[in-house]
Write a protein that holds these residues in place. Structure first.
Motif, PDB file in Angstrom:
ATOM      1  N   PHE A 270      55.658  44.631  39.329  1.00  0.00           N
ATOM      2  CA  PHE A 270      55.398  43.187  39.462  1.00  0.00           C
ATOM      3  C   PHE A 270      54.054  42.834  38.839  1.00  0.00           C
ATOM      4  O   PHE A 270      53.145  43.652  38.801  1.00  0.00           O
ATOM      5  CB  PHE A 270      55.410  42.775  40.940  1.00  0.00           C
ATOM      6  N   PRO A 271      53.909  41.600  38.339  1.00  0.00           N
ATOM      7  CA  PRO A 271      52.639  41.186  37.745  1.00  0.00           C
ATOM      8  C   PRO A 271      51.675  40.642  38.800  1.00  0.00           C
ATOM      9  O   PRO A 271      52.099  40.023  39.781  1.00  0.00           O
ATOM     10  CB  PRO A 271      53.048  40.081  36.772  1.00  0.00           C
ATOM     11  N   ILE A 272      50.383  40.881  38.593  1.00  0.00           N
ATOM     12  CA  ILE A 272      49.338  40.297  39.431  1.00  0.00           C
ATOM     13  C   ILE A 272      48.987  38.932  38.837  1.00  0.00           C
ATOM     14  O   ILE A 272      48.481  38.853  37.703  1.00  0.00           O
ATOM     15  CB  ILE A 272      48.078  41.184  39.462  1.00  0.00           C
ATOM     16  N   LEU A 273      49.261  37.880  39.562  1.00  0.00           N
ATOM     17  CA  LEU A 273      49.002  36.536  39.046  1.00  0.00           C
ATOM     18  C   LEU A 273      47.501  36.311  38.873  1.00  0.00           C
ATOM     19  O   LEU A 273      46.689  36.717  39.705  1.00  0.00           O
ATOM     20  CB  LEU A 273      49.585  35.489  39.994  1.00  0.00           C
ATOM     21  N   GLU A 274      47.159  35.664  37.765  1.00  0.00           N
ATOM     22  CA  GLU A 274      45.761  35.339  37.450  1.00  0.00           C
ATOM     23  C   GLU A 274      44.869  36.581  37.449  1.00  0.00           C
ATOM     24  O   GLU A 274      43.703  36.534  37.835  1.00  0.00           O
ATOM     25  CB  GLU A 274      45.217  34.287  38.418  1.00  0.00           C
ATOM     26  N   ALA A 275      45.436  37.681  36.994  1.00  0.00           N
ATOM     27  CA  ALA A 275      44.656  38.928  36.934  1.00  0.00           C
ATOM     28  C   ALA A 275      43.420  38.769  36.068  1.00  0.00           C
ATOM     29  O   ALA A 275      42.394  39.413  36.309  1.00  0.00           O
ATOM     30  CB  ALA A 275      45.539  40.057  36.390  1.00  0.00           C
ATOM     31  N   GLN A 276      43.510  37.891  35.074  1.00  0.00           N
ATOM     32  CA  GLN A 276      42.387  37.715  34.148  1.00  0.00           C
ATOM     33  C   GLN A 276      41.148  37.138  34.835  1.00  0.00           C
ATOM     34  O   GLN A 276      40.040  37.238  34.307  1.00  0.00           O
ATOM     35  CB  GLN A 276      42.798  36.825  32.962  1.00  0.00           C
ATOM     36  N   ASN A 277      41.341  36.540  36.008  1.00  0.00           N
ATOM     37  CA  ASN A 277      40.207  35.978  36.739  1.00  0.00           C
ATOM     38  C   ASN A 277      39.648  36.932  37.788  1.00  0.00           C
ATOM     39  O   ASN A 277      38.716  36.586  38.517  1.00  0.00           O
ATOM     40  CB  ASN A 277      40.623  34.668  37.424  1.00  0.00           C
ATOM     41  N   MET A 278      40.233  38.115  37.865  1.00  0.00           N
ATOM     42  CA  MET A 278      39.828  39.080  38.885  1.00  0.00           C
ATOM     43  C   MET A 278      38.896  40.139  38.304  1.00  0.00           C
ATOM     44  O   MET A 278      38.881  40.387  37.099  1.00  0.00           O
ATOM     45  CB  MET A 278      41.055  39.774  39.488  1.00  0.00           C
ATOM     46  N   TYR A 280      37.715  44.362  39.095  1.00  0.00           N
ATOM     47  CA  TYR A 280      38.309  45.532  39.746  1.00  0.00           C
ATOM     48  C   TYR A 280      37.917  45.556  41.227  1.00  0.00           C
ATOM     49  O   TYR A 280      38.715  45.948  42.091  1.00  0.00           O
ATOM     50  CB  TYR A 280      37.877  46.814  39.036  1.00  0.00           C
ATOM     51  N   HIS A 281      36.714  45.081  41.528  1.00  0.00           N
ATOM     52  CA  HIS A 281      36.240  45.019  42.909  1.00  0.00           C
ATOM     53  C   HIS A 281      37.126  44.075  43.732  1.00  0.00           C
ATOM     54  O   HIS A 281      37.576  44.424  44.844  1.00  0.00           O
ATOM     55  CB  HIS A 281      34.777  44.543  42.917  1.00  0.00           C
ATOM     56  N   SER A 282      37.419  42.894  43.188  1.00  0.00           N
ATOM     57  CA  SER A 282      38.249  41.943  43.934  1.00  0.00           C
ATOM     58  C   SER A 282      39.699  42.415  44.012  1.00  0.00           C
ATOM     59  O   SER A 282      40.412  42.108  44.981  1.00  0.00           O
ATOM     60  CB  SER A 282      38.163  40.543  43.311  1.00  0.00           C
ATOM     61  N   LEU A 283      40.164  43.152  43.004  1.00  0.00           N
ATOM     62  CA  LEU A 283      41.508  43.724  43.049  1.00  0.00           C
ATOM     63  C   LEU A 283      41.618  44.724  44.208  1.00  0.00           C
ATOM     64  O   LEU A 283      42.585  44.699  44.972  1.00  0.00           O
ATOM     65  CB  LEU A 283      41.841  44.414  41.727  1.00  0.00           C
ATOM     66  N   MET A 284      40.603  45.581  44.321  1.00  0.00           N
ATOM     67  CA  MET A 284      40.605  46.552  45.411  1.00  0.00           C
ATOM     68  C   MET A 284      40.559  45.845  46.762  1.00  0.00           C
ATOM     69  O   MET A 284      41.250  46.233  47.712  1.00  0.00           O
ATOM     70  CB  MET A 284      39.416  47.501  45.264  1.00  0.00           C
ATOM     71  N   GLU A 285      39.756  44.798  46.843  1.00  0.00           N
ATOM     72  CA  GLU A 285      39.663  44.043  48.090  1.00  0.00           C
ATOM     73  C   GLU A 285      41.010  43.413  48.433  1.00  0.00           C
ATOM     74  O   GLU A 285      41.446  43.422  49.591  1.00  0.00           O
ATOM     75  CB  GLU A 285      38.586  42.972  47.981  1.00  0.00           C
ATOM     76  N   ALA A 286      41.692  42.900  47.415  1.00  0.00           N
ATOM     77  CA  ALA A 286      43.006  42.293  47.636  1.00  0.00           C
ATOM     78  C   ALA A 286      44.012  43.337  48.113  1.00  0.00           C
ATOM     79  O   ALA A 286      44.859  43.049  48.975  1.00  0.00           O
ATOM     80  CB  ALA A 286      43.488  41.633  46.346  1.00  0.00           C
ATOM     81  N   TYR A 287      43.919  44.530  47.585  1.00  0.00           N
ATOM     82  CA  TYR A 287      44.855  45.579  47.980  1.00  0.00           C
ATOM     83  C   TYR A 287      44.591  46.089  49.391  1.00  0.00           C
ATOM     84  O   TYR A 287      45.492  46.643  50.030  1.00  0.00           O
ATOM     85  CB  TYR A 287      44.831  46.737  46.977  1.00  0.00           C
ATOM     86  N   ASN A 333      48.387  38.298  33.980  1.00  0.00           N
ATOM     87  CA  ASN A 333      49.692  38.602  34.580  1.00  0.00           C
ATOM     88  C   ASN A 333      50.144  40.037  34.319  1.00  0.00           C
ATOM     89  O   ASN A 333      51.316  40.290  34.023  1.00  0.00           O
ATOM     90  CB  ASN A 333      50.762  37.620  34.074  1.00  0.00           C
ATOM     91  N   ALA A 334      49.221  40.973  34.415  1.00  0.00           N
ATOM     92  CA  ALA A 334      49.538  42.383  34.187  1.00  0.00           C
ATOM     93  C   ALA A 334      49.935  43.050  35.497  1.00  0.00           C
ATOM     94  O   ALA A 334      49.487  42.660  36.578  1.00  0.00           O
ATOM     95  CB  ALA A 334      48.331  43.106  33.589  1.00  0.00           C
ATOM     96  N   THR A 335      50.782  44.074  35.410  1.00  0.00           N
ATOM     97  CA  THR A 335      51.138  44.845  36.601  1.00  0.00           C
ATOM     98  C   THR A 335      49.953  45.724  36.997  1.00  0.00           C
ATOM     99  O   THR A 335      49.077  46.020  36.167  1.00  0.00           O
ATOM    100  CB  THR A 335      52.347  45.748  36.340  1.00  0.00           C
ATOM    101  N   PRO A 336      49.909  46.170  38.249  1.00  0.00           N
ATOM    102  CA  PRO A 336      48.848  47.100  38.646  1.00  0.00           C
ATOM    103  C   PRO A 336      48.804  48.348  37.754  1.00  0.00           C
ATOM    104  O   PRO A 336      47.730  48.810  37.376  1.00  0.00           O
ATOM    105  CB  PRO A 336      49.210  47.453  40.090  1.00  0.00           C
ATOM    106  N   ALA A 337      49.986  48.878  37.424  1.00  0.00           N
ATOM    107  CA  ALA A 337      50.039  50.078  36.587  1.00  0.00           C
ATOM    108  C   ALA A 337      49.445  49.818  35.210  1.00  0.00           C
ATOM    109  O   ALA A 337      48.752  50.674  34.644  1.00  0.00           O
ATOM    110  CB  ALA A 337      51.477  50.570  36.448  1.00  0.00           C
ATOM    111  N   LEU A 338      49.707  48.631  34.652  1.00  0.00           N
ATOM    112  CA  LEU A 338      49.180  48.306  33.333  1.00  0.00           C
ATOM    113  C   LEU A 338      47.663  48.124  33.380  1.00  0.00           C
ATOM    114  O   LEU A 338      46.944  48.532  32.456  1.00  0.00           O
ATOM    115  CB  LEU A 338      49.851  47.041  32.800  1.00  0.00           C
ATOM    116  N   MET A 339      47.165  47.530  34.463  1.00  0.00           N
ATOM    117  CA  MET A 339      45.715  47.378  34.609  1.00  0.00           C
ATOM    118  C   MET A 339      45.045  48.741  34.774  1.00  0.00           C
ATOM    119  O   MET A 339      43.978  48.993  34.217  1.00  0.00           O
ATOM    120  CB  MET A 339      45.407  46.478  35.809  1.00  0.00           C
TER     121      MET A 339
END
Length: 447
Positions: A270-278, A280-287, A333-339
């Motif tokens: 699945f894609p992470i919406l608005e990934a371009q605005n995140m 890596y720190h905020s991605l980890m926090e979201a997870y 809009n990239a998947t976690p694996a792609l990021m």
């Protein structure tokens, strides 16, 4: 003039292209290397008089068919899911096809049609799969010929960084398709041990690893690789009690990769919406979601979630990747694996002067004249540099050698095949030895 088409000029293509071009000069063949990056294709061909590099978008059907129609033999080094499109064209245009990828069920279904047209579609003609099949079958046939009864077969392979180029805490760098590394192991691995079926789902795969001792190199980690049961019948080992294929990694890799799985970062669904605005720190926090743990920073909460100390080897690996940095991801809009792949491409890139290393080890347990024996057969090969890698050599050379055998009319087998028959493995393994690709054997009696 006979013609060869090589589709794909990426990491694994170098040795294949170089070998086939050297044969083309001697035999009067012409080699076309086609890639979506025409400059890369031209670079791989160089100024060779018997070759050219050209552009190809493999999804443009007419362009693809035009190139295939001109060839006698087609080598596909495309991502595995694209081989089927090429295969259908090869059926239609009556061309032989050779790939290094696992043969899919869909490709096997073309077997009768290929055979009826006297075509050979040879898959799994690389390193793993490829050299593993050929070297294993050579020993299995040898053991059977002297009356031995196979009791167990285990085969392990790893594409690693050479010790002298090992300069990061993961002890790993990319030497093959990064996407495949990120997605490796997804699904359920299965194998046979002492007559009992064993299944390891993805969420446990990198926790249930074991240690392998390689003579002169030390201990490595091994995790189960795909479906080992597929090769019982192919290898003529229908009744063998134990059969297992595994992937080799350096110590510490599996626990850290398991942390990435547990966090959800290897998910490509699945894609992470608005990934371009995140970041890596905020991605980890979201997870981490609602997980508060004992509170503290994102790094501290991540450690608590994983059951790790903040300064543990696993956490040091995650921190080294940059997962806790406030650095923009810059992917929409990239998947976690792609990021994760994007991040690893930067961190695990081979540097100028780096060399890689391939380790392959087979273990054959067999009974002969009332005595049980263990035969270990080990291949260790280092690459030259970041372009002429051991991975490229051991994927590309078997392909190139087999192309020559087909072009010379020395292969009579037809249909969809993998390289387990003597008419294939013997000449390929013999020529590989001239490139320094040889196995060291050690045999002992066991209780």
């Amino acid at each position: 003039m006979k013609s060869i088409l090589i589709i794909g000029a990426g990491r694994s293509a170098t040795a294949c292209i170089k070998y086939v071009l050297s044969c083309a000069k001697e035999s009067g063949w012409f080699v076309t290397v086609a890639d979506s990056d025409p400059e890369l294709a031209a670079h791989k061909v160089g100024n060779h008089p018997n070759g050219r590099g050209t552009w190809l978008d493999v999804m443009k059907v007419n362009d693809r068919r035009e190139l295939i129609e001109r060839a006698d033999v087609v080598v596909s080094l495309l991502p595995a899911h694209l081989h089927l499109e090429v295969a259908h064209d090869c059926i239609r245009l009556k061309k032989h096809l050779i790939t290094a990828s696992y043969v899919s069920k869909e490709l096997y279904r073309l077997g009768d049609e290929a055979r009826n047209r006297e075509l050979l579609f040879m898959g799994e003609m690389g390193l793993d799969p490829g050299i593993d099949h050929m070297s294993a079958m050579a020993k299995i046939d040898e053991i059977k010929a002297k009356g031995g009864k196979l009791l167990a077969f285990r085969s392990y392979t790893g594409g690693l960084i050479a010790p002298e180029s090992d300069d990061n805490p993961w002890h790993y760098k990319f030497t093959w398709n990064p996407r495949n590394v990120v997605l490796a192991g997804q699904g359920t691995a299965q194998y046979l041990e002492k007559g009992k079926y064993k299944y390891i789902p993805y969420n446990r795969l990198f926790k249930q690893y074991w240690l392998l001792d390689v003579d002169g190199m030390g201990e490595y980690e091994v995790y189960a690789n795909r479906d080992s049961l597929l090769y019982r019948e192919v290898y003529g080992l229908d009744k063998i009690p134990t059969i297992l294929r595994g992937t080799i990694r350096n110590r510490g890799f599996c626990d850290a990769w398991n942390a990435l799985i547990k966090l959800g970062l290897t998910d490509g669904s699945f894609p992470i919406l608005e990934a371009q605005n995140m970041t890596y720190h905020s991605l980890m926090e979201a997870y981490l979601g609602h997980y508060k743990g004992r509170g503290g920073s994102v790094k501290e909460r991540t450690a608590d979630f994983l059951g790790e100390k903040v300064d543990s080897p696993v956490m040091k690996k995650l921190e080294w990747l940059g997962l806790f940095r406030k650095k923009k991801i810059k992917m929409s809009n990239a998947t976690p694996a792609l990021m994760l792949e994007h991040l690893l491409l930067e961190k695990w890139r081979l540097q100028p002067g780096d060399s890689d290393m391939i380790i392959m080890q087979h273990e054959f347990e067999y009974e002969l004249e009332g005595k049980k024996r263990l035969l270990k057969s080990t291949l260790i090969l280092r690459g030259k540099d970041q372009e002429e890698t051991a991975m490229s050599m051991l994927v590309g050379l078997p392909l190139g050698i087999f192309v020559k055998l087909v072009m010379d009319g020395r292969i009579k087998t037809k249909g969809v095949q993998i390289p387990v028959m003597e008419e294939v493995y013997r000449p390929v393994l013999e020529e590989l030895q001239s490139f320094g690709v040889s196995f060291v054997e050690k045999e002992v009696e066991i209780d």
